[in-house]
Design an enzyme around this catalytic site. Structure first.
Site, mmCIF file in Angstrom:
data_model
loop_
_atom_site.group_PDB
_atom_site.id
_atom_site.type_symbol
_atom_site.label_atom_id
_atom_site.label_comp_id
_atom_site.label_asym_id
_atom_site.label_seq_id
_atom_site.Cartn_x
_atom_site.Cartn_y
_atom_site.Cartn_z
ATOM 1 N N ASP A 196 9.453 10.538 2.326
ATOM 2 C CA ASP A 196 9.034 9.341 1.591
ATOM 3 C C ASP A 196 10.269 8.475 1.320
ATOM 4 O OD1 ASP A 196 6.540 8.557 -0.592
ATOM 5 O OD2 ASP A 196 8.535 7.735 -0.948
ATOM 6 N N ASP A 234 5.307 3.950 3.694
ATOM 7 C CA ASP A 234 6.663 4.521 3.595
ATOM 8 C C ASP A 234 6.702 6.047 3.576
ATOM 9 O OD1 ASP A 234 5.895 5.144 0.923
ATOM 10 O OD2 ASP A 234 7.940 4.803 0.212
ATOM 11 N N GLU A 235 5.612 6.705 3.945
ATOM 12 C CA GLU A 235 5.646 8.179 3.881
ATOM 13 C C GLU A 235 4.826 8.803 5.003
ATOM 14 O OE1 GLU A 235 3.388 9.864 0.565
ATOM 15 O OE2 GLU A 235 2.398 7.916 0.342
HETATM 16 N N1 DCP Z 1 3.485 0.139 -4.127
HETATM 17 C C1 DCP Z 1 2.757 -0.890 -4.728
HETATM 18 N N2 DCP Z 1 2.035 -0.624 -5.879
HETATM 19 C C2 DCP Z 1 2.045 0.613 -6.431
HETATM 20 C C3 DCP Z 1 2.784 1.647 -5.829
HETATM 21 C C4 DCP Z 1 3.498 1.372 -4.659
HETATM 22 O O1 DCP Z 1 2.743 -2.014 -4.226
HETATM 23 N N3 DCP Z 1 1.350 0.847 -7.561
HETATM 24 C C5 DCP Z 1 4.279 -0.182 -2.918
HETATM 25 C C6 DCP Z 1 5.706 -0.478 -3.294
HETATM 26 C C7 DCP Z 1 6.480 0.720 -2.892
HETATM 27 C C8 DCP Z 1 5.685 1.272 -1.730
HETATM 28 O O2 DCP Z 1 4.327 0.922 -2.008
HETATM 29 O O3 DCP Z 1 7.828 0.406 -2.541
HETATM 30 C C9 DCP Z 1 5.808 2.765 -1.545
HETATM 31 O O4 DCP Z 1 5.259 3.445 -2.672
HETATM 32 P P1 DCP Z 1 5.933 4.697 -3.322
HETATM 33 O O5 DCP Z 1 4.950 5.275 -4.273
HETATM 34 O O6 DCP Z 1 6.511 5.606 -2.274
HETATM 35 O O7 DCP Z 1 7.111 4.092 -4.224
HETATM 36 P P2 DCP Z 1 8.581 3.698 -3.835
HETATM 37 O O8 DCP Z 1 8.902 3.979 -2.413
HETATM 38 O O9 DCP Z 1 8.820 2.291 -4.266
HETATM 39 O O10 DCP Z 1 9.452 4.609 -4.796
HETATM 40 P P3 DCP Z 1 9.736 6.177 -4.683
HETATM 41 O O11 DCP Z 1 11.233 6.267 -4.523
HETATM 42 O O12 DCP Z 1 9.281 6.758 -5.986
HETATM 43 O O13 DCP Z 1 8.990 6.697 -3.494
HETATM 44 MG MG MG Z 2 8.417 5.835 -1.582
#
Ligand code: DCP
Ligand code: MG
Length: 427
Positions: free
Chosen positions: A43, A136-137
């Site tokens: 991720d 992203d995962e």
């Molecule tokens: N996303 C969004 N709204 C949310 C959650 C996520 O638009 N409620 C989008 C933004 C994130 C992307 O999806 O960058 C990927 O989600 P992740 O849950 O993997 O979160 P991140 O990659 O940002 O952070 P982490 O380091 O916790 O994975």
């Molecule tokens: Mg993420």
């Protein structure tokens, strides 16, 4: 007990105290099952924010929030902003009161989608068994790949993380286990730039203290129900006698019994079913007039029709997608019965949807998706559409496809697409 260097992937079968003997990094991880575990979850860290920081060095080290717009919520925050308590889905006003100095950027989905695709391509160099979960995962199954790579999955994963950092410019966190849901839980443990392992020996102990909502398929509603029934932690579920959960909650209960005992029968499935077929276009100039937008819509209908035919599907629902000049995404949908493969029918449905959106905004993107996909045998069933119309449309479309196949995509336009040539769209 093997020990792995998280920077260079050097794997020693025995723990030797201190830094990595190969690259001198202190970032090492020790685990008895390190050489045996094959299921990984990868991720990206603070994904949208990481892509923006990559592209603008001035943002380095600063608290950054991606979000805003009509919904007014945080999509993601970088790890600097998270230290102030900013989180995904938080209302923007709350986020800014927690971290007033944060820089806020609107999401640029096209950029993130491109970075996500690049990450996926790198994952696919390690194994064809890559199952994307979101932008992203993804899950990876590296079972049986040790001979091919000349090293166990744990070391391959270190290499993947390094390649992604170098080629995409974002960091990832890795979870390694023997089961999908445990790999996913593991990737959360050590974020960002994490590498965590959950082996068979500790899975049950690790799970015991977690809330039931950590299990796959246990959302807010089911969590509340389980709480009402007296179950808060996974340990509360795991101590039930075999079969009890199934008796209480049916098939979902049976799945829960597996999960809370550290079992996951699901395999990594790279061939996720195609859920939709779409085509969209980003415009060089924002447009608002029907006369400008409709030819573009027709072109997207043709492309979707072409792909439906290539893949042997028909669409039971047509979705119109628009992006406004302020980057708001609008989607509108309409069932289409019987399901269709024909550009003409896709277009007519999408045109009706577009009609209700005209005059309100300038648009920078327009697209069509066919969803609710059905086998092509069910497409455009002749007895359900006026026969004359059907044969005329089908004949015309197949003649056009043949000409295009011979002479190229731009060789022929139906009347309503002619003005396209003057619009010079970007893609
Ligand atoms: N996303 C969004 N709204 C949310 C959650 C996520 O638009 N409620 C989008 C933004 C994130 C992307 O999806 O960058 C990927 O989600 P992740 O849950 O993997 O979160 P991140 O990659 O940002 O952070 P982490 O380091 O916790 O994975
Ligand atoms: Mg993420």
């Amino acid at each position: 007990m093997a020990i792995l260097c998280r920077d260079c992937g050097y794997l020693e079968p025995e723990i030797v105290e201190g830094r990595c003997p190969s690259c001198a990094s202190p970032r090492r991880i020790a685990h008895a099952e390190l050489s045996e575990l094959t299921i990984a979850h990868i991720d990206c860290d603070a994904f949208y924010a990481a892509v923006e920081k990559r592209d603008d060095p001035k943002l380095q080290g600063k608290p950054l929030i991606i979000g805003g717009g009509k919904r007014g919520v945080v999509a993601t925050a970088c790890y600097v902003a998270r230290r102030f308590g900013v989180k995904s889905a938080m209302p923007m006003f709350k986020a800014l009161s927690a971290c007033p100095e944060a820089i806020v950027l609107r999401p640029n989905m096209e950029k993130y989608a491109a970075a996500g695709r690049q990450v996926r391509e790198i994952l696919e160099t390690a194994t064809p068994l890559v199952e994307p979960l979101s932008i992203d995962e993804a899950f990876l199954d590296l079972t049986g790949s040790t001979r091919l790579h000349g090293k166990p999955p744990a070391a391959v994963l270190v290499g993947i993380a390094k390649t992604i950092e170098k080629e995409v410019g974002v960091t990832v966190s890795i979870g390694l286990s023997y089961a999908k849901f445990l790999a996913k839980l593991a990737s959360e443990i050590d974020k960002p730039r994490g590498f965590a392992v959950i082996g068979r020996s500790e899975a049950k102990v690790f799970l015991a203290k977690l809330p039931v909502s950590s299990l796959p398929g246990v959302g807010a509603k089911f969590t509340a129900k389980l709480k009402r029934d007296g179950f808060k932690t996974i340990a509360d579920l795991a101590r039930l006698p075999t079969g009890k959960l199934q008796k209480e909650y049916g098939a979902t209960g049976a799945r829960l019994e597996d999960f809370c005992n550290g079992r996951d029968p699901r395999s990594v499935n790279p061939s996720r079913k195609t859920k939709s077929i779409s085509s969209e276009i980003t415009l060089e100039t924002d447009l608002r007039d029907a006369d400008d937008l409709k030819p573009l819509l027709w072109r997207q209908a043709e492309r979707v029709s072409q792909r439906l035919k290539e893949k042997g599907f028909s669409a039971g629902t047509v979705v119109l997608k628009l992006k406004t000049d302020t980057f708001q995404i609008i989607t509108r949908q309409r069932p289409i019965s019987p399901p269709t493969q024909l550009a003409e029918r896709l277009y007519r449905a999408a045109e009706k949807l577009l009609q209700s959106e005209l005059g309100q905004n300038h648009y920078r993107l327009i697209g069509i998706s066919g969803t609710d996909l059905q086998p092509e045998q069910e497409a455009d069933a002749a007895d359900l559409i006026a026969k004359e119309e059907l044969t005329r449309t089908t004949k015309l479309e197949s003649a056009m496809s043949q000409i295009r196949a011979k002479a190229g995509d731009g060789a022929i336009y139906k009347g309503r697409a002619i003005s396209l040539k003057n619009l010079n769209p970007k893609t």
